[in-house]
Design a protein around this motif. Structure first.
Motif, PDB file in Angstrom:
ATOM      1  N   ARG A  99     -24.420 -34.631 -28.376  1.00 18.12           N
ATOM      2  CA  ARG A  99     -24.002 -35.451 -27.235  1.00 18.12           C
ATOM      3  C   ARG A  99     -23.811 -36.923 -27.592  1.00 18.12           C
ATOM      4  O   ARG A  99     -23.075 -37.638 -26.905  1.00 18.12           O
ATOM      5  CB  ARG A  99     -24.980 -35.314 -26.065  1.00 18.12           C
ATOM      6  CG  ARG A  99     -26.311 -35.953 -26.271  1.00 18.12           C
ATOM      7  CD  ARG A  99     -27.139 -36.023 -24.983  1.00 18.12           C
ATOM      8  NE  ARG A  99     -28.409 -36.637 -25.253  1.00 18.12           N
ATOM      9  CZ  ARG A  99     -29.494 -35.973 -25.639  1.00 18.12           C
ATOM     10  NH1 ARG A  99     -29.430 -34.660 -25.754  1.00 18.12           N
ATOM     11  NH2 ARG A  99     -30.611 -36.600 -25.891  1.00 18.12           N
ATOM     12  N   ARG A 100     -24.442 -37.389 -28.646  1.00 16.83           N
ATOM     13  CA  ARG A 100     -24.318 -38.794 -29.028  1.00 16.83           C
ATOM     14  C   ARG A 100     -23.088 -39.061 -29.896  1.00 16.83           C
ATOM     15  O   ARG A 100     -22.729 -40.213 -30.130  1.00 16.83           O
ATOM     16  CB  ARG A 100     -25.588 -39.245 -29.756  1.00 16.83           C
ATOM     17  CG  ARG A 100     -26.813 -39.229 -28.838  1.00 16.83           C
ATOM     18  CD  ARG A 100     -28.092 -39.430 -29.609  1.00 16.83           C
ATOM     19  NE  ARG A 100     -29.248 -39.447 -28.708  1.00 16.83           N
ATOM     20  CZ  ARG A 100     -30.507 -39.229 -29.100  1.00 16.83           C
ATOM     21  NH1 ARG A 100     -30.762 -38.988 -30.375  1.00 16.83           N
ATOM     22  NH2 ARG A 100     -31.490 -39.257 -28.227  1.00 16.83           N
ATOM     23  N   ASN A 101     -22.478 -37.990 -30.395  1.00 16.11           N
ATOM     24  CA  ASN A 101     -21.238 -38.085 -31.169  1.00 16.11           C
ATOM     25  C   ASN A 101     -20.654 -36.676 -31.204  1.00 16.11           C
ATOM     26  O   ASN A 101     -21.018 -35.871 -32.060  1.00 16.11           O
ATOM     27  CB  ASN A 101     -21.503 -38.601 -32.581  1.00 16.11           C
ATOM     28  CG  ASN A 101     -20.227 -38.742 -33.395  1.00 16.11           C
ATOM     29  OD1 ASN A 101     -19.206 -38.124 -33.083  1.00 16.11           O
ATOM     30  ND2 ASN A 101     -20.277 -39.550 -34.441  1.00 16.11           N
ATOM     31  N   GLU A 102     -19.739 -36.384 -30.281  1.00 11.96           N
ATOM     32  CA  GLU A 102     -19.262 -35.008 -30.120  1.00 11.96           C
ATOM     33  C   GLU A 102     -18.362 -34.540 -31.261  1.00 11.96           C
ATOM     34  O   GLU A 102     -17.960 -33.382 -31.290  1.00 11.96           O
ATOM     35  CB  GLU A 102     -18.588 -34.836 -28.762  1.00 11.96           C
ATOM     36  CG  GLU A 102     -19.576 -34.933 -27.614  1.00 11.96           C
ATOM     37  CD  GLU A 102     -19.106 -34.262 -26.340  1.00 11.96           C
ATOM     38  OE1 GLU A 102     -17.989 -33.710 -26.319  1.00 11.96           O
ATOM     39  OE2 GLU A 102     -19.868 -34.304 -25.362  1.00 11.96           O
ATOM     40  N   ALA A 103     -18.069 -35.427 -32.208  1.00 14.13           N
ATOM     41  CA  ALA A 103     -17.356 -34.990 -33.408  1.00 14.13           C
ATOM     42  C   ALA A 103     -18.284 -34.198 -34.326  1.00 14.13           C
ATOM     43  O   ALA A 103     -17.829 -33.462 -35.206  1.00 14.13           O
ATOM     44  CB  ALA A 103     -16.789 -36.194 -34.150  1.00 14.13           C
ATOM     45  N   ILE A 104     -19.598 -34.329 -34.119  1.00 13.02           N
ATOM     46  CA  ILE A 104     -20.583 -33.594 -34.905  1.00 13.02           C
ATOM     47  C   ILE A 104     -20.869 -32.283 -34.182  1.00 13.02           C
ATOM     48  O   ILE A 104     -21.330 -32.286 -33.037  1.00 13.02           O
ATOM     49  CB  ILE A 104     -21.880 -34.411 -35.085  1.00 13.02           C
ATOM     50  CG1 ILE A 104     -21.578 -35.712 -35.828  1.00 13.02           C
ATOM     51  CG2 ILE A 104     -22.943 -33.596 -35.815  1.00 13.02           C
ATOM     52  CD1 ILE A 104     -22.758 -36.663 -35.922  1.00 13.02           C
ATOM     53  N   THR A 105     -20.579 -31.177 -34.842  1.00 14.92           N
ATOM     54  CA  THR A 105     -20.692 -29.861 -34.201  1.00 14.92           C
ATOM     55  C   THR A 105     -21.514 -28.908 -35.063  1.00 14.92           C
ATOM     56  O   THR A 105     -21.813 -29.187 -36.234  1.00 14.92           O
ATOM     57  CB  THR A 105     -19.301 -29.245 -33.970  1.00 14.92           C
ATOM     58  OG1 THR A 105     -18.673 -29.011 -35.242  1.00 14.92           O
ATOM     59  CG2 THR A 105     -18.421 -30.168 -33.129  1.00 14.92           C
ATOM     60  N   PHE A 106     -21.845 -27.775 -34.450  1.00 14.56           N
ATOM     61  CA  PHE A 106     -22.567 -26.716 -35.151  1.00 14.56           C
ATOM     62  C   PHE A 106     -22.215 -25.408 -34.465  1.00 14.56           C
ATOM     63  O   PHE A 106     -22.177 -25.352 -33.232  1.00 14.56           O
ATOM     64  CB  PHE A 106     -24.082 -26.954 -35.073  1.00 14.56           C
ATOM     65  CG  PHE A 106     -24.865 -26.274 -36.154  1.00 14.56           C
ATOM     66  CD1 PHE A 106     -25.305 -26.956 -37.269  1.00 14.56           C
ATOM     67  CD2 PHE A 106     -25.164 -24.913 -36.059  1.00 14.56           C
ATOM     68  CE1 PHE A 106     -26.016 -26.321 -38.277  1.00 14.56           C
ATOM     69  CE2 PHE A 106     -25.869 -24.265 -37.055  1.00 14.56           C
ATOM     70  CZ  PHE A 106     -26.297 -24.972 -38.168  1.00 14.56           C
ATOM     71  N   PRO A 107     -21.945 -24.320 -35.211  1.00 15.00           N
ATOM     72  CA  PRO A 107     -21.608 -23.049 -34.564  1.00 15.00           C
ATOM     73  C   PRO A 107     -22.734 -22.552 -33.664  1.00 15.00           C
ATOM     74  O   PRO A 107     -23.892 -22.487 -34.084  1.00 15.00           O
ATOM     75  CB  PRO A 107     -21.396 -22.098 -35.753  1.00 15.00           C
ATOM     76  CG  PRO A 107     -21.079 -22.987 -36.912  1.00 15.00           C
ATOM     77  CD  PRO A 107     -21.872 -24.235 -36.687  1.00 15.00           C
ATOM     78  N   LEU A 108     -22.401 -22.216 -32.423  1.00 20.17           N
ATOM     79  CA  LEU A 108     -23.406 -21.755 -31.476  1.00 20.17           C
ATOM     80  C   LEU A 108     -24.190 -20.565 -31.997  1.00 20.17           C
ATOM     81  O   LEU A 108     -25.396 -20.451 -31.771  1.00 20.17           O
ATOM     82  CB  LEU A 108     -22.735 -21.364 -30.152  1.00 20.17           C
ATOM     83  CG  LEU A 108     -22.178 -22.491 -29.281  1.00 20.17           C
ATOM     84  CD1 LEU A 108     -21.469 -21.911 -28.075  1.00 20.17           C
ATOM     85  CD2 LEU A 108     -23.304 -23.412 -28.827  1.00 20.17           C
ATOM     86  N   ALA A 109     -23.506 -19.666 -32.679  1.00 16.99           N
ATOM     87  CA  ALA A 109     -24.137 -18.427 -33.134  1.00 16.99           C
ATOM     88  C   ALA A 109     -25.255 -18.672 -34.145  1.00 16.99           C
ATOM     89  O   ALA A 109     -26.106 -17.807 -34.346  1.00 16.99           O
ATOM     90  CB  ALA A 109     -23.087 -17.498 -33.738  1.00 16.99           C
ATOM     91  N   ARG A 110     -25.269 -19.863 -34.773  1.00 18.24           N
ATOM     92  CA  ARG A 110     -26.256 -20.136 -35.825  1.00 18.24           C
ATOM     93  C   ARG A 110     -27.131 -21.349 -35.539  1.00 18.24           C
ATOM     94  O   ARG A 110     -27.847 -21.812 -36.427  1.00 18.24           O
ATOM     95  CB  ARG A 110     -25.546 -20.328 -37.175  1.00 18.24           C
ATOM     96  CG  ARG A 110     -24.821 -19.092 -37.666  1.00 18.24           C
ATOM     97  CD  ARG A 110     -24.320 -19.249 -39.103  1.00 18.24           C
ATOM     98  NE  ARG A 110     -23.235 -20.220 -39.229  1.00 18.24           N
ATOM     99  CZ  ARG A 110     -23.338 -21.415 -39.775  1.00 18.24           C
ATOM    100  NH1 ARG A 110     -24.498 -21.849 -40.234  1.00 18.24           N
ATOM    101  NH2 ARG A 110     -22.289 -22.222 -39.862  1.00 18.24           N
ATOM    102  N   MET A 111     -27.106 -21.852 -34.307  1.00 18.78           N
ATOM    103  CA  MET A 111     -27.793 -23.115 -34.047  1.00 18.78           C
ATOM    104  C   MET A 111     -29.278 -22.967 -33.746  1.00 18.78           C
ATOM    105  O   MET A 111     -29.989 -23.948 -33.615  1.00 18.78           O
ATOM    106  CB  MET A 111     -27.113 -23.871 -32.906  1.00 18.78           C
ATOM    107  CG  MET A 111     -27.311 -23.268 -31.539  1.00 18.78           C
ATOM    108  SD  MET A 111     -26.666 -24.323 -30.224  1.00 18.78           S
ATOM    109  CE  MET A 111     -27.851 -25.654 -30.212  1.00 18.78           C
TER     110      MET A 111
END
Length: 197
Positions: free
Chosen positions: A118-130
């Motif tokens: 939420r503080r930088n939405e360019a940083i992501t992670f696959p939901l299936a592995r979070m």
């Protein structure tokens, strides 16, 4: 919550029994997630933090019907009756129930199969592995994501968590955290250790 002697992960286990009724995805966050990953309690914890997704907040209704719920808005705790959908930047809910259950529920963002920081939405992670699962069957947020949140306004307890968890991070976890910090907190002291290991 008070930690009971001889009751390892007692507060988290009690929250787990409660959150099993939640219809959405949830996972333990914060310092307890670090300890669940390590497999032992490494320090005292003030409360239990649970991460859910913002788009599933309405599923909290049945779970919190008998609780006192407060949302953090502009740094202040305000009563939240769950009829009002919480929108960004509000993301933190404080819950108490008869003085026994105290936890923070943290609203997270997602889209197109990815968790978005939420503080930088360019940083992501696959939901299936979070998230991972403890030996007790408790879901918890990946430690590298927990550490990314802790990199903002890092406190002594966060430094303790980083020191304890670092030997337990695999190469992929260290690399993701390194890249995320380069984008979010490029001057953070943890980067030195990540770059040299």
């Amino acid at each position: 919550m008070e930690e009971g002697e001889g009751d390892m992960f007692g507060p988290v286990k009690r929250v787990y029994e409660w959150m099993r009724l939640f219809e959405g995805k949830w996972m333990v966050a914060g310092g307890w997630a670090i300890d669940l990953h390590i497999g032992e309690e490494t320090r005292m914890h003030e409360d239990v933090e649970v991460a859910i997704f913002r788009d599933e907040q309405l599923h909290l209704g049945p779970l919190l019907a008998s609780c006192e719920t407060m949302a953090v808005e502009q740094g202040r705790l305000v009563h939240w009756n769950m009829e009002k959908r919480l929108e960004p930047p509000v993301h933190e809910i404080h819950v108490s129930k008869g003085g026994e259950v105290q936890l923070e529920i943290l609203l997270n963002e997602r889209s197109r199969g990815d968790f978005r920081f939420r503080r930088n939405e360019a940083i992501t992670f696959p939901l299936a592995r979070m998230n991972l699962q403890s030996e007790f069957g408790i879901p918890y947020l990946n430690p590298e994501i927990v550490l990314l949140y802790k990199s903002k306004n890092t406190q002594k307890k966060d430094e303790i968590d980083f020191t304890h968890i670092f030997p337990h991070l695999n190469e992929g976890q260290r690399e993701w955290l390194k890249q995320a910090l380069i984008h979010f907190e490029p001057n953070h002291p943890w980067l030195g250790k990540l770059l040299n290991n």
